[in-house]
Design an enzyme around this catalytic site. Sequence first.
Site: not given
Length: 511
Positions: A481, A485
């Site tokens: 992350h 995304d």
Amino acid sequence: MIGRRIWQKRSSTWSSGRIFLRPFISQNSNSSPYPCPSPVQKPSLLVFFSSHASSSLFCSVNKFVNLRIPYTVSRCCYSSHALADLPTSGIVDVPLAQTGEGIAECELLKWSVQEGDLVEEFQPLCEVQSDKATIEITSRYKGKVAQILHAPGDIVKVGETLLKMVVEESLFPTACSDVLESVRPPVLENANLPGSKLNEDTIGGVLSTPAVRHLAKQYGIDLNDVHGTGKDGRVLKEDVLKYAVQKGIVEGSSAFVSADSREQLLGEEQSDLHPFAGVDKTVLLRGFQRTMVKTMSMAAKVPHFHYVEEINCDAIAELKSSFKNNNSDPNIKHTFLPLLIKSLSMALSKYPFVNSCFNEESLEVILKGSHNIGIAMDTASGLVVPNIKNVQSLSILEITKELSRLQQLARNNKLSPADISGGTITLSNIGAIGGKFGAPILNLPEVAIIAMGRIQKVPQFADDGNVYPVSTMTVNIGADHRVLDGATVARFCNEWKQFIENPELLMLHMR
């Protein structure tokens, strides 16, 4: 070859402010009242002369300019062989060499030679396994195996001696006694000369074989406490096991040795000893299992998220069946995986951030130009992830052949460091074993990993309202992350799904 250096300081009355290199010669000239220092009688050696005085001196084949200035000579001799290799009575140590960057130790898997065997140059001696690959150690010398110092299963440090060999002294350079006498290794008190028995090993005054020492080490037994019943007091495996029963280390005399451990004691492939009932057993993690501990511990610190999707596999099931029906090569086995790998590469071309790695120190993302797709494989030695290089440039048939090659090497524990390194994204085909889906953990420094569940027939409603059987597969994409995304991963997965459900698009976009 790494040269070893021996420094000697001698006084004379001529000086040089320069450092120069010249070969030794076999005689001195008397034309100068200040001749060169006596050379070592070895034409392959080179000598550096240096001086602490500021005056200059030119020397050409023993003709010197006499400056009559006091000086100190520092002499450094370089040999083409490491001095540690120079033998005493023709016996040399064969160490575990550096097998790769960052490798400090290896597990000894098996010996290809036995004590007393004659060995040729470059003949395989043993196989070792690091946390990256399995490596075959070959001999630098021609000679005879005098002493094996480790048993299969031992952890050997880099630079530690694996075995001792008796070699011909003619293979080594004859060196000047005044230079090498001070660095000559000590005489091996227990070393056997050629022609004598070479299959016994003395450790701390106890005669035993490496396999027996390894068994004693497993049970934490000091061989000095064991009464040997073999010839000349030699400790046998039966002596160790009997001692273990007497001290309560092993319960029951009938539980001495299983069939697999007997093979191990005879020097064959090591098999794990079956745990005795009711007794805890400590297992040391080795090889690829050690690597998994390190990589997964690091990956657990990275913020993950997962994206799950179902993919209709009816079309590629048809395509795979077509490949099988038209296959003329019996050595090629067509499966779903090469089709999934190629379609994944096509999707990566549109979403290069998924095929990248992250540099945490510089906060940089490196977009990889090659699609080196790793395939997680379950082997007897643990989890290993070899990768198929440059998938974007390979055909489905080429991917099939390369996948088969890597699977064969993984089964035989023969993967090379090149096979394992350089991956850019990983596929974990957990469905080959069982399970609908899994939650994979990143294989750093990659930023994405995909776990694929098994393909199964399920009822599904069609647009007309009727129910039809459909072959579906659940995929779970684990992503870093810090780089990716959710929207990017979702779009990437849709692109991959489109190629899988419509494989004709592969032909449209392939170059």
